[in-house]
Design an enzyme around this catalytic site. Sequence first.
Site, PDB file in Angstrom:
ATOM      1  N   ASP A   8      28.111  57.375   6.451  1.00 54.51           N
ATOM      2  CA  ASP A   8      27.074  57.951   5.464  1.00 54.51           C
ATOM      3  C   ASP A   8      27.555  56.923   4.085  1.00 54.51           C
ATOM      4  OD1 ASP A   8      25.071  59.283   4.085  1.00 54.51           O
ATOM      5  OD2 ASP A   8      25.863  61.036   4.918  1.00 54.51           O
ATOM      6  N   GLU A  10      27.799  58.595   0.449  1.00 57.39           N
ATOM      7  CA  GLU A  10      28.005  59.356  -0.579  1.00 57.39           C
ATOM      8  C   GLU A  10      29.791  59.360  -0.608  1.00 57.39           C
ATOM      9  OE1 GLU A  10      25.786  60.268   1.413  1.00 57.39           O
ATOM     10  OE2 GLU A  10      24.013  60.966   0.466  1.00 57.39           O
ATOM     11  N   HIS A  60      23.053  56.608   6.395  1.00 52.04           N
ATOM     12  CA  HIS A  60      22.351  57.047   5.077  1.00 52.04           C
ATOM     13  C   HIS A  60      20.970  56.528   4.658  1.00 52.04           C
ATOM     14  CE1 HIS A  60      22.509  57.936   0.764  1.00 52.04           C
ATOM     15  NE2 HIS A  60      21.984  56.702   0.449  1.00 52.04           N
ATOM     16  N   HIS A 104      30.577  63.206   3.186  1.00 49.89           N
ATOM     17  CA  HIS A 104      30.623  64.062   2.040  1.00 49.89           C
ATOM     18  C   HIS A 104      30.583  65.442   2.438  1.00 49.89           C
ATOM     19  CE1 HIS A 104      26.727  65.047   2.957  1.00 49.89           C
ATOM     20  NE2 HIS A 104      26.237  63.725   3.255  1.00 49.89           N
ATOM     21  N   HIS A 116      26.077  67.878  -0.363  1.00 50.62           N
ATOM     22  CA  HIS A 116      24.724  68.376   0.085  1.00 50.62           C
ATOM     23  C   HIS A 116      24.776  68.658   1.688  1.00 50.62           C
ATOM     24  CE1 HIS A 116      24.330  64.130   0.738  1.00 50.62           C
ATOM     25  NE2 HIS A 116      23.105  64.377   1.870  1.00 50.62           N
ATOM     26  N   GLU A 135      26.907  68.264   7.489  1.00 52.49           N
ATOM     27  CA  GLU A 135      26.543  67.340   8.459  1.00 52.49           C
ATOM     28  C   GLU A 135      27.670  66.765   9.426  1.00 52.49           C
ATOM     29  OE1 GLU A 135      24.951  63.939   6.033  1.00 52.49           O
ATOM     30  OE2 GLU A 135      23.887  65.500   4.931  1.00 52.49           O
TER      31      GLU A 135
HETATM   32 ZN   LIG Z   1      23.723  59.901   2.620  1.00 55.53          ZN
END
Ligand SMILES: [Zn+2]
Length: 233
Positions: A8, A10, A60, A104, A116, A135
Amino acid sequence: MKILIATDMEGITGVTMWDHVTPGHAEYARFRRLMTQDVNAAIRGAIDGGAGEIIVADGHWNGSNILVEELDPRAKLNSGSPSPFSMMQGLDTGVGGVFFIGYHARQGSQNAILDHTWSDTCVANVWLNEMIAGEYTLNAALAGHYNAPVLMVSGDQTVCAQVRDQIGNVEVAVVKQASGRFAAECLAPEITSQLIHEAAQRAVKRLAKKDAPKPFRRDRKITFPFCGYACAE
Ligand SMILES: [Zn+2]
Protein backbone atom coordinates in the site's frame (compact mmCIF):
# COMPACT_ATOMS: atom_id res chain seq x y z
CA MET A 1 9.54 -20.61 -0.86
CA LYS A 2 7.26 -18.11 -2.56
CA ILE A 3 6.61 -14.73 -0.93
CA LEU A 4 3.78 -12.33 -1.71
CA ILE A 5 4.72 -8.70 -1.09
CA ALA A 6 1.38 -6.95 -0.60
CA THR A 7 1.82 -3.19 -0.83
CA ASP A 8 0.00 0.00 0.00
CA MET A 9 1.26 3.57 -0.18
CA GLU A 10 0.31 5.44 3.00
CA GLY A 11 3.01 3.68 5.01
CA ILE A 12 5.78 4.23 2.48
CA THR A 13 8.96 6.11 3.40
CA GLY A 14 8.32 9.86 3.72
CA VAL A 15 4.56 9.81 3.04
CA THR A 16 2.64 12.09 5.42
CA MET A 17 -0.27 13.54 3.40
CA TRP A 18 -2.85 12.67 0.77
CA ASP A 19 -1.05 14.77 -1.87
CA HIS A 20 1.81 12.28 -1.68
CA VAL A 21 -0.37 9.30 -2.59
CA THR A 22 -2.90 10.82 -5.00
CA PRO A 23 -2.35 10.16 -8.72
CA GLY A 24 -2.37 13.41 -10.65
CA HIS A 25 -0.89 15.47 -7.83
CA ALA A 26 2.54 16.96 -8.55
CA GLU A 27 4.00 15.33 -5.40
CA TYR A 28 2.79 11.83 -6.34
CA ALA A 29 5.66 11.07 -8.76
CA ARG A 30 8.26 11.37 -5.99
CA PHE A 31 6.44 8.92 -3.76
CA ARG A 32 5.89 6.33 -6.52
CA ARG A 33 9.66 6.14 -6.75
CA LEU A 34 10.00 5.86 -2.96
CA MET A 35 7.34 3.14 -2.93
CA THR A 36 9.32 1.22 -5.56
CA GLN A 37 12.46 1.61 -3.43
CA ASP A 38 10.73 0.26 -0.30
CA VAL A 39 9.42 -2.69 -2.33
CA ASN A 40 12.85 -3.37 -3.84
CA ALA A 41 14.38 -3.40 -0.35
CA ALA A 42 11.80 -6.03 0.65
CA ILE A 43 12.58 -8.09 -2.47
CA ARG A 44 16.32 -7.99 -1.77
CA GLY A 45 15.73 -8.97 1.85
CA ALA A 46 13.43 -11.84 0.90
CA ILE A 47 15.96 -13.20 -1.62
CA ASP A 48 18.83 -12.83 0.87
CA GLY A 49 16.68 -14.68 3.43
CA GLY A 50 16.23 -17.60 1.03
CA ALA A 51 13.00 -16.90 -0.87
CA GLY A 52 12.86 -18.63 -4.25
CA GLU A 53 10.07 -16.69 -5.89
CA ILE A 54 8.53 -13.28 -5.26
CA ILE A 55 5.30 -11.76 -6.40
CA VAL A 56 4.37 -8.15 -5.67
CA ALA A 57 0.79 -6.85 -5.50
CA ASP A 58 0.35 -3.11 -6.06
CA GLY A 59 -2.52 -2.40 -3.66
CA HIS A 60 -2.97 1.38 -3.54
CA TRP A 61 -5.70 3.29 -5.39
CA ASN A 62 -5.90 1.82 -8.92
CA GLY A 63 -3.02 -0.58 -8.29
CA SER A 64 -0.75 1.26 -10.66
CA ASN A 65 1.85 2.99 -8.51
CA ILE A 66 5.02 0.89 -8.50
CA LEU A 67 7.44 1.75 -11.33
CA VAL A 68 7.87 -1.53 -13.18
CA GLU A 69 10.91 -0.16 -15.03
CA GLU A 70 12.69 0.20 -11.66
CA LEU A 71 11.43 -3.05 -10.12
CA ASP A 72 14.01 -5.58 -9.00
CA PRO A 73 13.80 -8.10 -11.89
CA ARG A 74 13.77 -11.05 -9.51
CA ALA A 75 10.11 -10.25 -8.69
CA LYS A 76 6.92 -10.21 -10.74
CA LEU A 77 4.40 -7.41 -10.36
CA ASN A 78 0.61 -7.62 -10.22
CA SER A 79 -0.50 -4.19 -11.38
CA GLY A 80 -3.90 -2.65 -12.18
CA SER A 81 -7.43 -2.85 -10.82
CA PRO A 82 -9.85 -4.44 -10.25
CA SER A 83 -8.26 -7.85 -9.73
CA PRO A 84 -9.86 -10.88 -8.04
CA PHE A 85 -7.79 -10.65 -4.84
CA SER A 86 -7.37 -6.87 -4.84
CA MET A 87 -4.52 -5.93 -2.45
CA MET A 88 -3.59 -9.62 -2.21
CA GLN A 89 -3.53 -10.51 -5.91
CA GLY A 90 -1.38 -13.60 -6.43
CA LEU A 91 -2.24 -15.12 -3.04
CA ASP A 92 -3.78 -18.24 -4.62
CA THR A 93 -0.58 -19.29 -6.42
CA GLY A 94 1.08 -21.30 -3.64
CA VAL A 95 2.37 -18.46 -1.50
CA GLY A 96 4.30 -19.51 1.65
CA GLY A 97 4.24 -16.15 3.44
CA VAL A 98 3.13 -12.54 3.05
CA PHE A 99 4.80 -9.15 3.64
CA PHE A 100 2.79 -5.97 4.17
CA ILE A 101 4.85 -3.05 2.80
CA GLY A 102 3.70 0.58 3.14
CA TYR A 103 0.68 -0.30 5.28
CA HIS A 104 -1.32 2.13 7.45
CA ALA A 105 -3.29 1.98 10.70
CA ARG A 106 -7.05 1.43 10.87
CA GLN A 107 -9.54 4.28 10.80
CA GLY A 108 -9.69 6.27 14.04
CA SER A 109 -6.15 5.53 15.25
CA GLN A 110 -4.13 8.11 17.16
CA ASN A 111 -0.76 9.19 15.76
CA ALA A 112 -1.17 7.30 12.51
CA ILE A 113 -0.40 8.63 9.05
CA LEU A 114 -3.51 8.68 6.82
CA ASP A 115 -5.32 6.17 9.03
CA HIS A 116 -8.37 4.68 7.30
CA THR A 117 -10.04 1.37 6.57
CA TRP A 118 -10.60 0.85 2.86
CA SER A 119 -12.24 4.27 2.37
CA ASP A 120 -11.64 7.30 4.56
CA THR A 121 -14.86 8.90 3.32
CA CYS A 122 -17.27 5.93 3.60
CA VAL A 123 -16.08 3.56 6.32
CA ALA A 124 -15.79 4.49 10.00
CA ASN A 125 -14.99 1.03 11.33
CA VAL A 126 -15.18 -2.64 10.41
CA TRP A 127 -15.29 -5.71 12.65
CA LEU A 128 -14.25 -9.19 11.67
CA ASN A 129 -15.89 -11.66 14.07
CA GLU A 130 -15.96 -8.96 16.76
CA MET A 131 -12.34 -7.92 16.25
CA ILE A 132 -12.03 -4.32 15.14
CA ALA A 133 -10.27 -4.58 11.82
CA GLY A 134 -7.84 -2.64 9.67
CA GLU A 135 -7.00 -3.50 6.09
CA TYR A 136 -4.15 -5.58 7.50
CA THR A 137 -6.68 -7.66 9.51
CA LEU A 138 -8.84 -8.40 6.47
CA ASN A 139 -5.86 -9.18 4.25
CA ALA A 140 -4.22 -11.33 6.94
CA ALA A 141 -7.45 -13.32 7.30
CA LEU A 142 -7.59 -13.86 3.54
CA ALA A 143 -3.97 -15.05 3.63
CA GLY A 144 -4.86 -17.30 6.60
CA HIS A 145 -7.58 -18.95 4.53
CA TYR A 146 -4.80 -19.95 2.11
CA ASN A 147 -2.60 -21.05 5.04
CA ALA A 148 -0.07 -18.27 4.42
CA PRO A 149 1.22 -16.43 7.49
CA VAL A 150 1.95 -12.70 7.55
CA LEU A 151 5.71 -12.40 8.12
CA MET A 152 6.44 -8.68 8.25
CA VAL A 153 5.00 -5.17 8.06
CA SER A 154 6.47 -1.78 7.21
CA GLY A 155 4.86 1.59 7.92
CA ASP A 156 4.58 4.00 10.84
CA GLN A 157 4.94 2.91 14.47
CA THR A 158 1.18 2.66 14.93
CA VAL A 159 0.39 0.22 12.13
CA CYS A 160 3.38 -1.90 13.13
CA ALA A 161 2.07 -2.08 16.71
CA GLN A 162 -1.48 -2.87 15.54
CA VAL A 163 -0.32 -5.71 13.30
CA ARG A 164 1.79 -7.22 16.05
CA ASP A 165 -1.10 -6.89 18.47
CA GLN A 166 -3.63 -8.63 16.23
CA ILE A 167 -1.78 -10.86 13.82
CA GLY A 168 1.21 -12.11 15.79
CA ASN A 169 4.90 -11.71 16.31
CA VAL A 170 5.78 -10.45 12.82
CA GLU A 171 8.97 -8.63 11.87
CA VAL A 172 8.54 -4.86 11.61
CA ALA A 173 10.27 -1.98 9.82
CA VAL A 174 9.17 1.35 11.31
CA VAL A 175 9.96 3.92 8.59
CA LYS A 176 8.45 6.95 10.39
CA GLN A 177 7.15 8.02 13.81
CA ALA A 178 3.72 9.59 13.32
CA SER A 179 2.80 12.46 15.62
CA GLY A 180 -0.61 13.03 14.07
CA ARG A 181 -2.61 12.07 11.00
CA PHE A 182 -0.58 14.26 8.64
CA ALA A 183 2.75 14.64 10.48
CA ALA A 184 5.63 12.30 11.20
CA GLU A 185 9.33 12.20 11.94
CA CYS A 186 10.58 10.46 8.80
CA LEU A 187 13.76 8.47 8.24
CA ALA A 188 15.69 8.88 5.00
CA PRO A 189 15.24 6.25 2.27
CA GLU A 190 18.83 5.13 2.74
CA ILE A 191 17.96 4.14 6.31
CA THR A 192 14.49 2.74 5.67
CA SER A 193 15.75 0.55 2.82
CA GLN A 194 18.17 -0.98 5.28
CA LEU A 195 15.47 -1.51 7.94
CA ILE A 196 13.09 -3.10 5.41
CA HIS A 197 15.85 -5.28 3.95
CA GLU A 198 16.85 -6.56 7.39
CA ALA A 199 13.27 -7.23 8.53
CA ALA A 200 12.46 -9.05 5.27
CA GLN A 201 15.55 -11.19 5.53
CA ARG A 202 14.79 -12.12 9.16
CA ALA A 203 11.17 -12.85 8.24
CA VAL A 204 12.01 -15.36 5.51
CA LYS A 205 14.71 -17.01 7.62
CA ARG A 206 12.17 -17.50 10.41
CA LEU A 207 9.76 -19.07 7.92
CA ALA A 208 12.47 -21.50 6.81
CA LYS A 209 13.19 -22.40 10.46
CA LYS A 210 9.45 -22.87 11.11
CA ASP A 211 9.67 -20.02 13.58
CA ALA A 212 7.26 -17.71 11.71
CA PRO A 213 3.91 -16.54 13.14
CA LYS A 214 1.00 -18.93 12.54
CA PRO A 215 -1.40 -18.19 9.67
CA PHE A 216 -4.15 -15.82 10.87
CA ARG A 217 -7.05 -18.25 10.44
CA ARG A 218 -10.52 -17.11 11.44
CA ASP A 219 -13.64 -19.07 12.27
CA ARG A 220 -15.32 -20.21 9.04
CA LYS A 221 -18.51 -18.46 10.16
CA ILE A 222 -17.63 -14.86 9.39
CA THR A 223 -19.53 -11.83 10.66
CA PHE A 224 -18.59 -8.55 9.11
CA PRO A 225 -20.50 -5.53 10.42
CA PHE A 226 -19.27 -2.05 9.63
CA CYS A 227 -20.36 1.45 10.42
CA GLY A 228 -20.01 4.03 7.75
CA TYR A 229 -20.66 7.60 6.76
CA ALA A 230 -23.20 8.67 4.18
CA CYS A 231 -21.22 8.98 0.98
CA ALA A 232 -21.65 9.09 -2.74
CA GLU A 233 -19.15 6.35 -3.63
ZN1 LIG B 1 -3.64 3.05 0.00
